[in-house]
Structures are given as structure tokens and as C-alpha cells.
Design a protein around this motif. Structure first.
Motif, short mmCIF file in Angstrom:
data_model
loop_
_atom_site.label_atom_id
_atom_site.label_comp_id
_atom_site.label_asym_id
_atom_site.label_seq_id
_atom_site.Cartn_x
_atom_site.Cartn_y
_atom_site.Cartn_z
N GLU A 182 0.87 -1.25 0.09
CA GLU A 182 0.07 -0.02 -0.04
C GLU A 182 0.86 1.26 0.17
OE1 GLU A 182 -2.48 0.34 3.48
OE2 GLU A 182 -3.73 1.99 2.79
N PHE A 183 2.04 1.38 0.65
CA PHE A 183 2.62 2.65 0.83
C PHE A 183 4.09 2.56 0.14
CE2 PHE A 183 -0.53 3.57 4.36
CZ PHE A 183 -0.60 4.61 4.04
N ASP A 184 4.36 1.50 -0.49
CA ASP A 184 5.80 1.41 -1.05
C ASP A 184 6.09 2.50 -2.01
OD1 ASP A 184 4.38 0.57 -3.30
OD2 ASP A 184 5.30 -1.52 -3.10
N ALA A 185 4.99 3.14 -2.61
CA ALA A 185 5.14 4.26 -3.57
C ALA A 185 4.73 5.52 -2.97
CB ALA A 185 4.42 3.94 -4.75
N ARG A 186 4.54 5.68 -1.67
CA ARG A 186 3.90 6.79 -1.20
C ARG A 186 5.14 7.39 -0.05
NH1 ARG A 186 -2.19 5.90 0.42
NH2 ARG A 186 -2.64 4.10 -0.63
N PRO A 187 5.95 8.28 -0.67
CA PRO A 187 6.84 8.85 0.44
C PRO A 187 6.11 9.53 1.68
CG PRO A 187 7.32 9.74 -1.86
CD PRO A 187 5.85 9.10 -1.88
N GLY A 188 6.87 9.38 2.83
CA GLY A 188 6.38 9.96 4.04
C GLY A 188 6.96 8.98 5.17
N ARG A 189 6.39 9.30 6.25
CA ARG A 189 7.20 8.74 7.54
C ARG A 189 6.40 7.22 7.73
NH1 ARG A 189 4.82 11.85 12.53
NH2 ARG A 189 6.05 10.45 13.67
N ILE A 190 5.14 6.90 7.08
CA ILE A 190 4.69 5.58 7.02
C ILE A 190 5.83 4.66 6.28
CG2 ILE A 190 2.83 3.90 6.62
CD1 ILE A 190 0.98 6.33 7.57
N ARG A 191 6.06 5.18 5.13
CA ARG A 191 6.92 4.23 4.28
C ARG A 191 8.35 4.26 4.90
NH1 ARG A 191 9.62 3.86 -1.43
NH2 ARG A 191 11.44 4.47 -0.49
N ASP A 192 8.87 5.22 5.38
CA ASP A 192 10.02 4.93 6.00
C ASP A 192 10.13 4.02 7.14
OD1 ASP A 192 10.78 7.06 4.52
OD2 ASP A 192 10.67 8.71 5.85
N THR A 193 8.87 4.07 8.14
CA THR A 193 8.98 3.06 9.20
C THR A 193 8.79 1.60 8.53
OG1 THR A 193 7.84 4.60 10.31
CG2 THR A 193 7.56 2.50 11.27
N LEU A 194 8.24 1.50 7.41
CA LEU A 194 8.04 0.08 6.80
C LEU A 194 9.28 -0.24 6.30
CD1 LEU A 194 4.32 0.57 5.28
CD2 LEU A 194 5.12 -0.82 7.48
N THR A 195 9.78 0.72 5.62
CA THR A 195 11.15 0.23 4.93
C THR A 195 12.21 -0.17 6.15
OG1 THR A 195 10.96 1.92 3.20
CG2 THR A 195 13.00 1.21 3.47
N ALA A 196 12.13 0.55 7.12
CA ALA A 196 13.22 0.36 8.04
C ALA A 196 12.61 -1.22 8.65
CB ALA A 196 13.23 1.15 9.27
N ARG B 291 -6.06 4.96 -18.94
CA ARG B 291 -4.57 4.90 -18.60
C ARG B 291 -3.82 5.56 -17.30
NH1 ARG B 291 -0.40 3.73 -17.76
NH2 ARG B 291 1.43 2.77 -19.13
N ARG B 292 -4.43 7.07 -17.22
CA ARG B 292 -4.19 7.81 -16.11
C ARG B 292 -4.48 6.91 -14.73
NH1 ARG B 292 -2.33 13.09 -14.51
NH2 ARG B 292 -2.18 13.53 -16.69
N ALA B 293 -5.86 6.37 -14.87
CA ALA B 293 -6.48 5.74 -13.63
C ALA B 293 -5.66 4.51 -13.26
CB ALA B 293 -7.81 5.28 -14.03
N ALA B 294 -5.00 3.87 -14.11
CA ALA B 294 -4.09 2.72 -13.92
C ALA B 294 -2.86 3.18 -13.12
CB ALA B 294 -3.86 1.84 -15.33
N ASP B 295 -2.56 4.19 -13.56
CA ASP B 295 -0.98 4.76 -13.20
C ASP B 295 -1.50 5.25 -11.58
OD1 ASP B 295 1.02 4.43 -14.62
OD2 ASP B 295 0.50 6.20 -15.80
N ILE B 296 -2.44 5.72 -11.38
CA ILE B 296 -2.74 5.98 -10.00
C ILE B 296 -2.90 5.01 -8.99
CG2 ILE B 296 -4.57 7.48 -8.61
CD1 ILE B 296 -4.98 9.28 -10.70
N ALA B 297 -3.78 4.14 -9.64
CA ALA B 297 -4.12 2.94 -8.79
C ALA B 297 -2.81 2.07 -8.47
CB ALA B 297 -5.06 2.00 -9.61
N SER B 298 -1.81 2.08 -9.32
CA SER B 298 -0.54 1.35 -9.11
C SER B 298 0.34 2.02 -7.99
CB SER B 298 0.29 1.23 -10.15
OG SER B 298 0.83 2.48 -10.38
N GLN B 299 -0.10 3.24 -7.71
CA GLN B 299 0.58 4.14 -6.74
C GLN B 299 -0.11 4.26 -5.36
OE1 GLN B 299 1.17 7.53 -9.45
NE2 GLN B 299 3.18 7.81 -8.12
N ASP B 300 -1.44 4.51 -5.48
CA ASP B 300 -2.24 4.81 -4.19
C ASP B 300 -3.51 4.07 -4.19
OD1 ASP B 300 -0.60 6.69 -4.08
OD2 ASP B 300 -2.09 8.20 -4.67
N GLY B 301 -3.48 2.55 -5.06
CA GLY B 301 -4.72 1.70 -4.83
C GLY B 301 -5.80 2.09 -5.58
N LEU B 302 -6.68 1.19 -5.86
CA LEU B 302 -8.06 1.18 -6.57
C LEU B 302 -8.91 2.29 -5.56
CD1 LEU B 302 -8.53 -2.08 -8.48
CD2 LEU B 302 -8.39 0.31 -9.22
#
Lengths: 202, 202
Positions: free
Chosen positions: A114-128, B16-27
Motif C-alpha cells: 500500500e505504501f511502497d510508492a507513497r513517500p512519508g513517515r509511514i513508508r520510512d517506518t515500513l522500509t526500516a 490509462r491515467r487511472a491505472a497509473d494512479i491505482a498502481s501508486q495509491d490503490g484502486l
DNA sequence: TTCATGTACGAACGTTCGTACGTGAAATGC
DNA sequence: GCATTTCACGTACGAACGTTCGTACATGAA
């Protein structure tokens, strides 16, 4: 401090439930209102424990980490270092996922994706946390190699990568396909990979 | 049909844009308002293309599937059946993930993890797509075995499981740890596993 | 007993969500 | 060229979101 102290047992109850929800619906799907309703308390009361949504999410990750360590890591560290400890670690993990310690399978698998592509504290914690787990696996492989239970030319990072892959995919397949057989496949893969490594070397 | 025709190019642009967003932030993170704003159109206008959020999500999955098939599957099917086709399939997948065809890595990895514990039409669609991919991999292994390029006693399901594990984990690790080396590890693992299978049999 | 402190609460904040409706423009068929 | 149909839009809605209040209650110290 004067006044009634905040109930620490209640805090743990909240976070345990939060971890279950997050493993199913994600850390965003985890809403304060829903959590409060399920636990029979007020939204603002629950909110007071954490002060912000992000703090609740981070606290949930910490709780999940503790549970993971207690269930998977600690019992394996009780075994003497080497191949036995490595096998124990992998087996504990498969049990942890298979028994649904968290309602939605491995907490970290769900939340990392869920968070591997969203920078921020949550991702940082999960990465660690992910790095800690990865390092533990690699170190355990190295110990087994040092004891002569794995060939001297074993690439520890590579072996850890492959073992981790079997675990993660068992978790993923069992959830998406309702396929309990995935855990059997993962155990076969682990046995074969460790057997092959200790037999032929690589 | 009488009246103004719906712009089909626009629909594809949206998806196409929706697929990009979903791959980052989910559906779920994919919201109609945000999507409309990013594309410079009205929320209600965009909504009209789909009629409901769930339909937008399902259409997004279909678009992602088409892109995946075009990029990974079709070029591999142009190769003659056997070990070469299998290798091409795996290599195409690693390229597809590594080159970030979708902004947040493999679309299906992200979205499967999000919905694998939430019953409904979306999960059903994802399960079916995942099964197709799994079946294709297994069938290709079987073909290679039938041609004598893999040992006759090769367990096709097992081999497909392990190969899939290497791919998925490369994607996951590269995202969470910013670790491009994961793809190198996956390629080594694939080579070794196929080499070992075609050498010693299993 | 009184007072200060900190908790848990209901109510309301502003924002965003998905969705429904009504209007004018555009494109088709006659 | 007109009638009809369908689209794209602005607007509005109720619900849920995270968050902020003010207040009642429970507690330990003075």
C-alpha cells in the motif's frame, strides 16, 4: 499527573484491532470512526489516544512489529545459530501467515504494498522494519555458512532473497486464490533450496 | 445511435491515467474528483463515462490487463514454444516492472494486495486475471518439458510458483527499498532455477 | 472539602467522497 | 433546417472523513 491515567490496556486493544483491520483493508481503510464504532467508544475519545491519524497508523505498525517479533523472531532466536535457526525462522513465518495471526494475512505484506510508492513517515517506518527482517535473514544465513552448514561460497544476500520470495508468494497466493496449497509449495521450495545449497554449493 | 458520440480516445486517456494512479495509491485511493482534476475535466463528466466508482475500477483493471498482455505476453507468444518462450516471458515481466510501465510498479501486485481480502467483483476479476497469468506460466513450463528442454519429472506447478516468486519479490523490493539490485537477484535466481531444473531434473 | 488536572464524550467544524439531477450545446436522422 | 437524442457540465446532496471544540466526570493533592 493528576486526573485519571489513560488506560494502557485499552490502547493495546485498540491497536490490536487496528492491525487486524489494516491487514485486510489497509492503513488508509483503517478509519477512526469505524474503529471507534467497532470498539464501542467515541471517535473523539479514541482520537485522543493518538492525536492524529498518522500517529495511529504509526502506532499500529509498531504493535504489528511487536507481534511479529514475538511470534516469528523470538522463538527462532531461542534455537542455536545455524541452519536449524534458519529453518525455524522460515517455518515460523509460514505458520504466522498461514494461521492468520492478522485477519488479512501478513500485516506487512498488505501494508508495504500500500505504501511502497507513497513517500512519508509511514513508508520510512515500513522500509526500516522490512530491512531489519531482511538483515536478520541474511545474517542467519551467514551464520549457517560460517558453521559449515552451508557451502563457503554461498551468496547470503541471494539466498535470503530467494527464501523471502517463497514466503511472500505463499502469503499472496493463499489470499488471492484461497489456495492453502501455496504453503506446501513454499515449504517444498525452501527445503529444496536449502538442500541444494548445502549439497552442491553456490 | 443518435446524438453526440462519446469520445473513445478520452475514455482510454482516463483509464490509462487511472491505472497509473491505482498502481501508486490503490484502486480506493483512485478518486473520481482527483482523476477529473488531473485530467482537466469535470467530475460529473468523467463520472458519466462509467456510471459508478466500481465500474471505473473494473474498467481500469481491464485496461491494465490489456497493457500487460501487450507488453509481456504477446511478444513472448511470438517466440516458438519451449524454454526460450519461458525465458522471454520472465524477462519481459522483469522489464515491465523495472521500466515502471505503471508509475507505482506492477499494477497487479499493488492492487491484488489491496483487494485479496475484500470479497466482491473487484477481487473476483483480479483472481481471474492472476489465474490466467499463473496458468500461462505453468503451461509454458509444460511445453518446455514436453520438448525435452526440462526434465520429464519436472513439477510444472512447483516451478511456476518459484519463478513467479522471484518476479514478485523483485518488484516489491525495488519499490520498498529503492533497490534496483533486486532485479539482478531475480535474474540470477531464474537462471539458476531453470539451469538447475534442466541439468539435474526434479 | 476544595481545587487543579486530565480523560472521555457529543456536537460540530470544513473537506472530500460517490452519486443524482437539470441545463445548454453538439451531433445525428429525417 | 428542424427534431431528437446524447453528451458534458455545474450544482447539489447525504454520508463519511479527520479534527477541534466545550463540557461533564473522575482523580489525586492541598
Amino acid at each position: 499527573m493528576v486526573g485519571r491515567p489513560r488506560d494502557d490496556g485499552a490502547r493495546q486493544t485498540i491497536l490490536r484491532r487496528a492491525a487486524d483491520i489494516a491487514s485486510q483493508d489497509g492503513l488508509e481503510g483503517l478509519s477512526i470512526g469505524r474503529l471507534a464504532t467497532e470498539l464501542g467508544m467515541s471517535k473523539s475519545g479514541l482520537f485522543g489516544y493518538f492525536g492524529s491519524k498518522e500517529e495511529l497508523q504509526l502506532a499500529t505498525i509498531r504493535t504489528a512489529t511487536t507481534i511479529f517479533v514475538d511470534e516469528v523472531v523470538k522463538p527462532a532466536l531461542a534455537v542455536e545459530p545455524g541452519l536449524d535457526r534458519l529453518r525455524r525462522l522460515l517455518d515460523n513465518w509460514l505458520h504466522y501467515s498461514e494461521q492468520r495471526t492478522f485477519a488479512g494475512g501478513c500485516f506487512f505484506f498488505s501494508v508495504n504494498a500500500e505504501f511502497d510508492a507513497r513517500p512519508g513517515r509511514i513508508r520510512d517506518t515500513l522500509t526500516a522494519a522490512g530491512q531489519d527482517w531482511r538483515d536478520l535473514l541474511t545474517r542467519t544465513v551467514e551464520e549457517a555458512r560460517g558453521l559449515g552448514e552451508l557451502p563457503a561460497d554461498t551468496d547470503a544476500d541471494q539466498l535470503a532473497f530467494e527464501l523471502l520470495a517463497f514466503l511472500q508468494t505463499a502469503n499472496a497466493a493463499s489470499l488471492l486464490f484461497d489456495d492453502a496449497d501455496a504453503y506446501r509449495r513454499a515449504r517444498i521450495a525452501v527445503d529444496h533450496r536449502l538442500g541444494a545449497a548445502s549439497r552442491s554449493g553456490r
